[in-house]
Design a protein around this motif. Structure first.
Motif, PDB file in Angstrom:
ATOM      1  N   GLN A 117       0.834  -1.198   0.000  1.00  0.00           N
ATOM      2  CA  GLN A 117       0.000   0.000   0.000  1.00  0.00           C
ATOM      3  C   GLN A 117       0.870   1.251   0.000  1.00  0.00           C
ATOM      4  N   THR A 118       1.928   1.252   0.800  1.00  0.00           N
ATOM      5  CA  THR A 118       2.815   2.412   0.869  1.00  0.00           C
ATOM      6  C   THR A 118       3.581   2.610  -0.431  1.00  0.00           C
ATOM      7  N   ARG A 130       2.713   1.694  -3.420  1.00  0.00           N
ATOM      8  CA  ARG A 130       1.781   2.178  -4.439  1.00  0.00           C
ATOM      9  C   ARG A 130       1.404   3.639  -4.200  1.00  0.00           C
ATOM     10  N   SER A 131       1.252   3.983  -2.943  1.00  0.00           N
ATOM     11  CA  SER A 131       0.922   5.375  -2.612  1.00  0.00           C
ATOM     12  C   SER A 131       2.067   6.304  -2.995  1.00  0.00           C
ATOM     13  N   ASN A 132       3.300   5.866  -2.717  1.00  0.00           N
ATOM     14  CA  ASN A 132       4.456   6.691  -3.031  1.00  0.00           C
ATOM     15  C   ASN A 132       4.657   6.861  -4.525  1.00  0.00           C
ATOM     16  N   GLY A 139       0.682   8.161  -5.911  1.00  0.00           N
ATOM     17  CA  GLY A 139      -0.028   9.226  -5.214  1.00  0.00           C
ATOM     18  C   GLY A 139      -1.428   8.832  -4.806  1.00  0.00           C
ATOM     19  N   GLU A 140      -1.640   7.531  -4.576  1.00  0.00           N
ATOM     20  CA  GLU A 140      -2.964   7.056  -4.178  1.00  0.00           C
ATOM     21  C   GLU A 140      -2.824   6.053  -3.047  1.00  0.00           C
ATOM     22  N   LEU A 141      -3.788   6.048  -2.135  1.00  0.00           N
ATOM     23  CA  LEU A 141      -3.783   5.060  -1.070  1.00  0.00           C
ATOM     24  C   LEU A 141      -4.443   3.789  -1.546  1.00  0.00           C
TER      25      LEU A 141
END
Length: 224
Positions: free
Chosen positions: A211-212, A214-216, A219-221
């Protein structure tokens, strides 16, 4: 998460959960030995596949290696404790490399102290649990690496109450194994708790890291 991503990637998590539950319910039960080992290995092994499918970066590949080595350890532990322990030792080393690549820059003193406590008390408690065992020194050395892995997970930039807590659950699971080798040798408690704490810990680590990442990168959670 887009519907296509759900269709393509979530099944690996669902299959992982199904395999973990199946192993817990059938361990020492109706499944033949080889089948039981394969189901056991599939629980965390599918988390490795999930990591590779959900992110293409080197950190996801490193996470996949962590999970793959753990899955090998799950199977090997049913055959030879030394071989299984070596696989988990390698998995912890790979996990530490991952967490060192994602250090948290703004740690509080309490977070540092808890990480230090994991490093110090994990091998100490392990030693006390198996002091009468011939392999006590090797177990304590392994537990030192285990505690180091958990401490680095807790102080990494990954979500503390997913990845950090997952690593702590891993520590608890292994301490229960050591207790079963010593003071709780005749107790049914470890047998009921070892697998759930271990698998839930690995699940939290895998989904929290991905999750982190992909978020990094996007730019999405999103969902795991």
């Amino acid at each position: 998460m887009p519907r296509r991503a759900l269709a393509e990637h979530r099944p690996f998590l669902l299959l992982s959960i199904a395999a973990a539950i199946a192993y817990y319910l059938t361990a020492n039960g109706p499944l033949p030995g080889t089948a039981s080992m394969l189901v056991k290995g599939a629980g965390v092994g599918l988390l490795s596949v999930y990591a590779l499918r959900r992110h293409a970066g080197n950190d996801a590949k490193l996470l996949a290696l962590v999970m793959a080595l753990a899955a090998i350890g799950d199977v090997a532990m049913e055959i030879d404790y030394a071989v299984g322990g070596a696989a988990f030792f390698a998995s912890h080393c790979a996990a530490m490399a991952l967490y060192l690549r994602h250090r948290r820059s703004d740690m509080s003193s309490s977070q540092r102290l808890f990480a230090a406590a994991l490093l110090i008390f994990t091998p100490l408690i392990a030693w006390l649990l198996v002091a009468a065992n011939d392999d006590a020194l090797q177990i304590a050395i392994y537990a030192l690496v285990l505690g180091g892995m958990a401490g680095l997970a807790w102080t990494s930039s990954f979500p503390r109450y997913r990845v950090g807590m997952g690593a702590v659950l891993f520590v608890i699971s292994d301490l229960l194994i050591f207790a079963r080798m010593g003071i709780w040798a005749t107790s049914p408690v470890p047998g009921h708790l070892i697998w759930p704490t271990y698998y839930i810990g690995q699940f939290l680590i895998a989904t929290g890291v991905i999750q982190t990442l992909r978020s990094n990168s996007a730019g999405e959670l999103g969902e795991p």
